[in-house]
Motif scaffolding. Structure first.
Motif, short mmCIF file in Angstrom:
data_model
loop_
_atom_site.label_atom_id
_atom_site.label_comp_id
_atom_site.label_asym_id
_atom_site.label_seq_id
_atom_site.Cartn_x
_atom_site.Cartn_y
_atom_site.Cartn_z
N GLU A 1 -9.28 4.19 2.08
CA GLU A 1 -8.96 3.47 0.53
C GLU A 1 -7.42 3.31 0.33
OE1 GLU A 1 -9.34 4.76 -3.96
OE2 GLU A 1 -9.59 6.46 -2.74
N CYS A 2 -7.14 2.13 0.20
CA CYS A 2 -5.71 1.71 0.09
C CYS A 2 -5.54 1.68 -1.41
CB CYS A 2 -5.52 0.21 0.64
SG CYS A 2 -6.19 0.31 2.59
N VAL A 3 -4.22 2.46 -1.83
CA VAL A 3 -3.83 2.44 -3.12
C VAL A 3 -2.56 1.64 -3.37
CG1 VAL A 3 -3.20 3.87 -5.22
CG2 VAL A 3 -4.89 4.80 -3.42
N ALA B 1 -12.43 -0.82 -6.20
CA ALA B 1 -12.77 0.58 -6.47
C ALA B 1 -14.10 0.90 -7.23
CB ALA B 1 -11.46 0.75 -7.73
N ILE C 1 0.96 -1.26 -0.05
CA ILE C 1 0.18 0.04 0.11
C ILE C 1 0.93 1.28 0.07
CG2 ILE C 1 -1.76 1.26 1.31
CD1 ILE C 1 -2.71 -1.40 2.62
N HIS D 1 -0.40 4.44 -0.64
CA HIS D 1 -1.07 5.85 -0.09
C HIS D 1 -2.36 5.32 0.28
CE1 HIS D 1 -2.19 9.82 -0.67
NE2 HIS D 1 -3.58 9.49 -1.11
N THR E 1 -10.85 -0.36 -0.65
CA THR E 1 -11.49 0.28 0.55
C THR E 1 -11.99 -0.63 1.48
OG1 THR E 1 -11.97 2.12 -0.93
CG2 THR E 1 -13.25 2.14 1.31
N ASN F 1 -6.29 7.17 1.50
CA ASN F 1 -7.18 8.13 1.71
C ASN F 1 -8.28 7.68 2.77
OD1 ASN F 1 -6.49 9.85 -0.43
ND2 ASN F 1 -7.01 8.32 -1.78
N THR G 1 -5.85 -5.51 -9.33
CA THR G 1 -6.29 -4.52 -8.40
C THR G 1 -5.40 -3.26 -8.08
OG1 THR G 1 -7.68 -6.17 -7.34
CG2 THR G 1 -7.36 -4.13 -6.20
N GLU G 2 -5.89 -2.16 -8.33
CA GLU G 2 -5.00 -0.89 -8.11
C GLU G 2 -5.44 -0.38 -6.48
OE1 GLU G 2 -5.38 1.58 -11.42
OE2 GLU G 2 -4.34 0.02 -12.69
N SER G 3 -6.67 -0.41 -6.31
CA SER G 3 -6.96 0.13 -4.95
C SER G 3 -7.96 -0.72 -4.39
CB SER G 3 -7.17 1.59 -5.16
OG SER G 3 -8.55 1.69 -5.75
#
Ligand code: BES
Ligand code: ZN
Length: 590
Positions: A38-40, A64, A17, A19, A96, A21, A92-94
């Motif tokens: 939200e985990c990027v 997402a 991870i 980034h 939540t 939000n 998967t890119e992000s």
């Protein structure tokens, strides 16, 4: 396989991870925070991804596009916490996570208005080091997994949020009577540096890059005590190179803050016990400032390498002290440190593995083996390297070390590799292997002597033979002088001796917490009854473990005060931070 942190479920081979939000809603009524994270990811991932949690309720994980994702929390460990395994679809890119914290979250302390200076408003603060971030947000809670974040936090409208991040605009919250604060952390941090406080908090500027935050009742005193912060900052830049976190602000906490200071980036947290009224305890601010480089830029890979954070930072702290107040001040500080080191090593046992620099903490709670060893043995090792190669060369080495490893996490082995590459032969010359991997203190540890130190220790050592300081002289001693003297006295004294000290120097009425705590440890441990009331009030006002633990230990270790220790703890336990409460519970059970 990537290197694994023994105190985390993080597996960087699954993904990282980079980034978060975060949206956090603080409810003082239920002592809970409801949040979404939200985990990027640093790169698209698939399959299981393990996060750390502790006492978090997870109400859902989604992709997402809002699709619910499978997750489980089946795997738990008493020390590490509960594994949140999320199953990620291909690419998967992000994702939540929705969660709710527990009222007993180990990082959080929820204060009643009566526990604050103002007495009118509740207060909440976090303390995430070493492994408590996972009780506030689901995350890869290892210093190996740095991330940037944005965070909004909604609180009752009469309160202010401060966070170890850059503040943005505050606006009215979604619900009536609430306010939402926004923050952004553009520099990547290890999770243990995630930090915030909520309360009736105001601030005053102290320099172009620094501001003090505190409750209004404490603001003036705090602004005076730490007025030198900008000079410290300039001194630190001289040692380490440029300051990369934009601002160096700090927050003076309520009394229950369990540490002296915590180097949360952009917003150091400090205990109010530093407000001695004479600037004698500002070294803690210098220490936390120095972590901006050693710790926050160059971070220990795991708690096993904690000495890389603390040893270098104590060295830098004393370097700043030397620049600002001279070599004598540094020698006294190093001597106080050495006393603490010997005591810590003896209490582990000189041959204990916990007296090594690099340790193996797997299977043990970091709060349990926290000690001065990584600080003071680490300091002596760094000071030995400096002494061996000379200051000029060593300064270059340190600057290069910071530059090369900024925003990364480092194992002790990687440090050794760097040392061998940059200063060939020095490791062998100083016996680095022994320092790092053997218990106890090597014979070539540098000593810091000063005439003043020797005078004070000789006086104290002669105590049992009837030697006494001249009252007029000792009345002029500095707080450091008193600390050295009190620490060198016998651990227990006859009643008449306690009375003599107290009558002549009014120690029980001391406003300097270092002097007071050293005195109370001797007096209470000696069963000297006139200090009992002050012991009670001190243990009520203060939550800093450095003071609580030895004082409780002194009371607990003496038959005549053992019951009193239990009784005072029962009366105050609810007012202590969960980390402090746990530590004293263990101590009193022993
Ligand atoms: N990072 C530590 C505090 C800490 C360490 C919190 C481990 C939780 C787990 C901080 O920088 C520190 O060392 N504080 C000292 C100050 C000192 C040595 C000048 C303290 O709290 O006494
Ligand atoms: Zn530190």
């Amino acid at each position: 396989m990537s290197y694994r942190d023994p105190h985390s479920f993080t597996d960087l081979d699954q993904g990282r991870i980079k980034h978060m939000n975060l949206d956090l809603n603080v409810d003082f009524g239920s002592s809970r925070i409801r949040g979404t994270a939200e985990c990027v990811l640093a790169a698209p991932a698939a399959g299981p991804l393990d996060l750390d949690t502790r006492d978090l309720e997870i109400s859902g994980v989604s992709s997402a596009d809002g699709t619910a994702l499978d997750f489980d929390t089946d795997h738990a460990d008493e020390i590490i916490g509960t594994r949140l395994r999320v199953v990620l679809p291909d690419g998967t890119e992000s994702f939540t996570v929705k969660f709710l914290t527990s009222p007993t979250a180990s990082a959080l302390q929820w204060l009643e208005p009566a526990q604050t200076d103002g007495g009118q408003h509740p207060y909440l603060f976090s303390q995430c080091q070493a492994i408590h971030a996972r009780s506030v947000i689901p995350c890869q809670d290892s210093p190996l997994a740095r991330f940037t974040f944005k965070c909004t936090m909604t609180v009752p409208e009469e309160l202010t949020v401060v966070m170890a991040a850059a503040p943005g605009e505050a606006r009215a919250g979604g619900e009536a009577g609430t306010r939402t604060f926004a923050f952004e952390m553009p520099q990547s941090i290890p999770p243990y540096l995630f930090a915030f406080a909520v309360g009736n908090i105001v601030s005053e500027d102290l320099g172009p890059r620094s501001r003090v935050y505190t409750e209004p009742e404490t603001l003036q005193k705090a602004a005076w005590e730490f007025a030198e912060v900008d000079t410290m900052l300039q001194n630190a830049e001289h040692v380490f190179g440029p300051y990369l976190w934009d601002r160096f602000d700090f927050l003076v906490m309520p009394g229950s803050f369990p540490y002296g200071g915590m180097e949360n980036p952009r917003l150091t947290f400090l205990t109010p016990t530093l407000l001695a009224g004479d600037r004698s305890l500002v070294n803690v601010l210098a220490h936390e400032l120095a972590h901006s480089w050693t710790g926050n830029l160059v971070t220990n890979a795991s708690i096993n390498d904690f000495w890389l954070n603390e040893g270098f930072t104590v060295w830098a702290e004393r370097r700043i002290l030397e620049n600002m107040h001279g070599v004598e001040a540094k020698a006294l500080s190093a001597a106080i440190g050495r006393n603490g080191l010997m005591e810590a090593m003896e209490s582990f046992g000189m041959d204990s593995d916990f007296t090594k620099l690099e340790i193996d903490g797997a299977g043990t709670d970091p709060d349990e083996f926290y000690s001065l060893v990584p600080y003071e043995k680490g300091f002596l090792f760094v000071a030995l390297l400096e002494e061996t190669v000379g200051r000029e060369k060593f300064d270059e080495f340190v600057k290069k070390y910071i530059k090369q490893f900024s925003f990364t996490s480092l194992t002790t082995a990687q440090f050794e590799e760097f040392l061998n590459a940059e200063l060939p032969g020095v490791a062998g010359q100083v016996g680095a292997k022994e320092w790092i991997h053997q218990p106890g203190l090597p014979a070539n540890a540098p000593t810091f002597t000063s005439a003043r130190l020797e005078m004070l220790e000789t006086l104290a050592k002669g105590w049992s033979d009837g030697v006494r300081p001249e009252v007029a002289d000792a009345a002029k001693w500095s707080p450091d002088d008193w600390q050295i003297f009190l620490q060198a006295l016998p651990k227990t004294l006859p009643e008449a001796d306690c009375a003599w000290l107290d009558e002549n120097f009014k120690l029980t009425e001391q406003g300097n917490a270092e002097i007071l705590s050293n005195w109370l440890i001797i007096a209470a441990g000696s069963g000297y009854e006139p200090v009992y009331d002050r012991v009670r009030s001190f243990l009520h006002e203060v939550g800093r473990m450095k003071y609580l633990k030895p004082l409780y230990a002194a009371l607990h270790g003496n038959d005549s005060t053992k019951a009193m220790a239990a009784e005072i703890f029962a009366a105050n336990a609810n007012g202590y931070h969960p980390i402090a409460r746990g530590g004293i519970e263990r101590l009193l059970a022993g």
